[in-house]
Write a protein that holds these residues in place. Structure first.
Motif, PDB file in Angstrom:
ATOM      1  N   TRP A   1     -10.466 -31.262   4.697  1.00 40.89           N
ATOM      2  CA  TRP A   1     -10.182 -29.871   5.199  1.00 40.89           C
ATOM      3  C   TRP A   1     -10.436 -28.765   4.161  1.00 40.89           C
ATOM      4  N   ASP A   2     -11.557 -28.978   3.293  1.00 38.72           N
ATOM      5  CA  ASP A   2     -11.711 -27.993   2.271  1.00 38.72           C
ATOM      6  C   ASP A   2     -13.401 -27.569   2.582  1.00 38.72           C
ATOM      7  N   PRO A   3     -13.501 -26.682   3.496  1.00 35.66           N
ATOM      8  CA  PRO A   3     -14.964 -26.220   3.863  1.00 35.66           C
ATOM      9  C   PRO A   3     -15.835 -25.780   2.791  1.00 35.66           C
ATOM     10  N   HIS A   4     -17.061 -26.218   2.777  1.00 34.82           N
ATOM     11  CA  HIS A   4     -18.000 -25.710   1.724  1.00 34.82           C
ATOM     12  C   HIS A   4     -18.878 -25.212   2.371  1.00 34.82           C
TER      13      HIS A   4
ATOM     14  N   VAL B   1     -22.245 -21.051   7.362  1.00 33.98           N
ATOM     15  CA  VAL B   1     -22.292 -22.500   8.149  1.00 33.98           C
ATOM     16  C   VAL B   1     -21.550 -23.073   7.050  1.00 33.98           C
ATOM     17  N   LYS B   2     -20.400 -23.921   7.520  1.00 33.09           N
ATOM     18  CA  LYS B   2     -19.602 -24.656   6.691  1.00 33.09           C
ATOM     19  C   LYS B   2     -19.667 -26.006   7.135  1.00 33.09           C
ATOM     20  N   LEU B   3     -19.210 -26.624   5.975  1.00 32.42           N
ATOM     21  CA  LEU B   3     -19.228 -28.400   6.010  1.00 32.42           C
ATOM     22  C   LEU B   3     -17.946 -28.804   5.580  1.00 32.42           C
ATOM     23  N   ALA B   4     -17.192 -29.782   6.275  1.00 30.38           N
ATOM     24  CA  ALA B   4     -15.711 -29.978   5.662  1.00 30.38           C
ATOM     25  C   ALA B   4     -15.607 -31.624   6.454  1.00 30.38           C
ATOM     26  N   LYS B   5     -15.184 -32.104   5.287  1.00 29.55           N
ATOM     27  CA  LYS B   5     -14.451 -33.602   5.679  1.00 29.55           C
ATOM     28  C   LYS B   5     -13.153 -33.264   6.255  1.00 29.55           C
ATOM     29  N   ALA B   6     -13.096 -34.200   7.237  1.00 32.10           N
ATOM     30  CA  ALA B   6     -11.669 -33.948   7.815  1.00 32.10           C
ATOM     31  C   ALA B   6     -10.915 -35.204   8.095  1.00 32.10           C
TER      32      ALA B   6
ATOM     33  N   PHE C   1     -19.636 -23.310  12.316  1.00 32.27           N
ATOM     34  CA  PHE C   1     -20.249 -21.807  12.363  1.00 32.27           C
ATOM     35  C   PHE C   1     -19.384 -20.876  12.886  1.00 32.27           C
ATOM     36  N   GLU C   2     -19.301 -19.890  12.073  1.00 30.43           N
ATOM     37  CA  GLU C   2     -18.230 -18.702  12.148  1.00 30.43           C
ATOM     38  C   GLU C   2     -18.534 -17.809  11.335  1.00 30.43           C
ATOM     39  N   PRO C   3     -18.010 -16.394  11.602  1.00 31.09           N
ATOM     40  CA  PRO C   3     -18.191 -15.454  10.720  1.00 31.09           C
ATOM     41  C   PRO C   3     -17.965 -15.625   9.263  1.00 31.09           C
ATOM     42  N   ALA C   4     -18.784 -15.207   8.338  1.00 33.96           N
ATOM     43  CA  ALA C   4     -18.374 -15.480   7.042  1.00 33.96           C
ATOM     44  C   ALA C   4     -17.268 -14.688   6.611  1.00 33.96           C
ATOM     45  N   GLY C   5     -16.161 -15.487   6.022  1.00 33.48           N
ATOM     46  CA  GLY C   5     -14.974 -14.728   5.557  1.00 33.48           C
ATOM     47  C   GLY C   5     -13.744 -15.338   6.511  1.00 33.48           C
ATOM     48  N   THR C   6     -14.053 -16.088   7.412  1.00 38.13           N
ATOM     49  CA  THR C   6     -13.134 -16.459   8.330  1.00 38.13           C
ATOM     50  C   THR C   6     -12.272 -17.511   7.563  1.00 38.13           C
ATOM     51  N   ARG C   7     -10.769 -17.190   7.536  1.00 40.04           N
ATOM     52  CA  ARG C   7     -10.093 -18.180   7.100  1.00 40.04           C
ATOM     53  C   ARG C   7      -9.741 -19.284   7.540  1.00 40.04           C
ATOM     54  N   ASN C   8      -9.776 -20.562   6.969  1.00 46.99           N
ATOM     55  CA  ASN C   8      -9.910 -22.081   7.809  1.00 46.99           C
ATOM     56  C   ASN C   8      -8.438 -22.311   8.561  1.00 46.99           C
TER      57      ASN C   8
ATOM     58  N   THR D   1      -4.492 -23.957   3.420  1.00 50.12           N
ATOM     59  CA  THR D   1      -5.367 -22.653   3.472  1.00 50.12           C
ATOM     60  C   THR D   1      -6.409 -22.624   2.232  1.00 50.12           C
ATOM     61  N   LYS D   2      -7.460 -22.401   2.471  1.00 51.55           N
ATOM     62  CA  LYS D   2      -8.575 -22.332   1.404  1.00 51.55           C
ATOM     63  C   LYS D   2      -9.097 -20.630   1.277  1.00 51.55           C
ATOM     64  N   GLU D   3      -8.792 -20.124   0.458  1.00 52.73           N
ATOM     65  CA  GLU D   3      -9.368 -18.567   0.473  1.00 52.73           C
ATOM     66  C   GLU D   3     -10.807 -18.593  -0.174  1.00 52.73           C
ATOM     67  N   GLU D   4     -10.953 -19.463  -1.041  1.00 55.74           N
ATOM     68  CA  GLU D   4     -12.319 -19.478  -1.710  1.00 55.74           C
ATOM     69  C   GLU D   4     -13.226 -20.651  -1.203  1.00 55.74           C
ATOM     70  N   LEU D   5     -14.264 -20.382  -0.842  1.00 57.50           N
ATOM     71  CA  LEU D   5     -15.104 -21.509  -0.507  1.00 57.50           C
ATOM     72  C   LEU D   5     -16.044 -21.857  -1.665  1.00 57.50           C
ATOM     73  N   LYS D   6     -16.275 -23.328  -1.834  1.00 57.69           N
ATOM     74  CA  LYS D   6     -17.336 -23.699  -2.789  1.00 57.69           C
ATOM     75  C   LYS D   6     -18.440 -23.833  -1.776  1.00 57.69           C
ATOM     76  N   ARG D   7     -19.741 -23.994  -2.657  1.00 63.75           N
ATOM     77  CA  ARG D   7     -20.944 -24.118  -1.775  1.00 63.75           C
ATOM     78  C   ARG D   7     -21.329 -25.636  -2.238  1.00 63.75           C
ATOM     79  N   VAL D   8     -21.996 -26.210  -1.007  1.00 65.61           N
ATOM     80  CA  VAL D   8     -22.374 -27.477  -1.170  1.00 65.61           C
ATOM     81  C   VAL D   8     -23.398 -27.861  -2.144  1.00 65.61           C
ATOM     82  N   ASP D   9     -23.541 -29.059  -2.490  1.00 62.72           N
ATOM     83  CA  ASP D   9     -24.603 -29.484  -3.081  1.00 62.72           C
ATOM     84  C   ASP D   9     -25.552 -30.236  -2.010  1.00 62.72           C
ATOM     85  N   GLY D  10     -26.809 -30.354  -1.856  1.00 62.18           N
ATOM     86  CA  GLY D  10     -27.674 -31.045  -1.166  1.00 62.18           C
ATOM     87  C   GLY D  10     -28.677 -30.398  -0.655  1.00 62.18           C
TER      88      GLY D  10
END
Lengths: 122, 122
Positions: A17-20, A30-35, A97-104, A113-122
């Motif tokens: 639950w940590d969107p990247h 575009v965010k990726l998360a493991k749930a 897929f959602e507007p940038a800045g959407t809180r999880n 709650t994750k206020e800051e997003l990390k960027r994926v490697d890949g």
């Protein structure tokens, strides 16, 4: 302009639950998360949210309609204002897929709650 | 609020380079298209465009940088104003994210231009 390989990107994500952030376009993210297991009930007042399951199974619970169950290769748009709770059974890989800045966690403040997003490697 | 199963949705699409609407959110559209061979060179002046390959292989050619080659499970955002030509090798299933109303051939009028989108079954 770098492509993202979903398998590599998910492999680089440790948390649940940590969107990247995998990409941004037209003010959207575009965010990726493991749930895994249950997320929190929440809504996004002005934001529609797309869930695409790329691995595993995700059930999305609603207050006022039947659950949606998404297998790998299935997507659903949850309209703004719709209270929902994602539950991974038992795990899922999600593309959001959602507007940038959407809180999880939307309107809810939670330990998830994750206020800051990390960027994926890949 | 209906989920879309990508396999069923693609099975319902006959044409090539004929984007079908799979969902709309926040003024954006999720489109699915079967691709085969060469598309036309074009650009979208004010629109970034996301390509996610769900099956097959897509090469995206650019005028001023190396081609990108996307296998299934890979995505790329093509920034606005970037002239590009998608080439499926030999076929690919594509999921596109872009603002609703984006014309598939951008600034170019071609026999491949699709002004109206069908909606997927799935």
């Amino acid at each position: 302009m770098e492509k993202v390989t979903l398998a590599d990107a998910f492999a680089s994500i440790d948390g649940r639950w940590d969107p990247h952030l995998a990409g941004e376009l037209n003010g959207q993210a575009v965010k990726l998360a493991k749930a895994e297991g249950e997320f929190v009930w929440h809504r996004h007042e002005n934001v529609d949210e797309l869930f695409l399951v790329t691995d595993g199974r995700l059930r999305i619970e609603f207050r006022e309609r039947d659950d949606a169950v998404l297998e790998a290769g299935e997507l659903l748009v949850v309209p703004c204002g719709t209270e929902h709770r994602p539950v991974a059974e038992p795990e899922a890989h999600l593309l959001l897929f959602e507007p940038a800045g959407t809180r999880n966690t939307g309107d809810v403040e939670s330990e998830l709650t994750k206020e800051e997003l990390k960027r994926v490697d890949g």
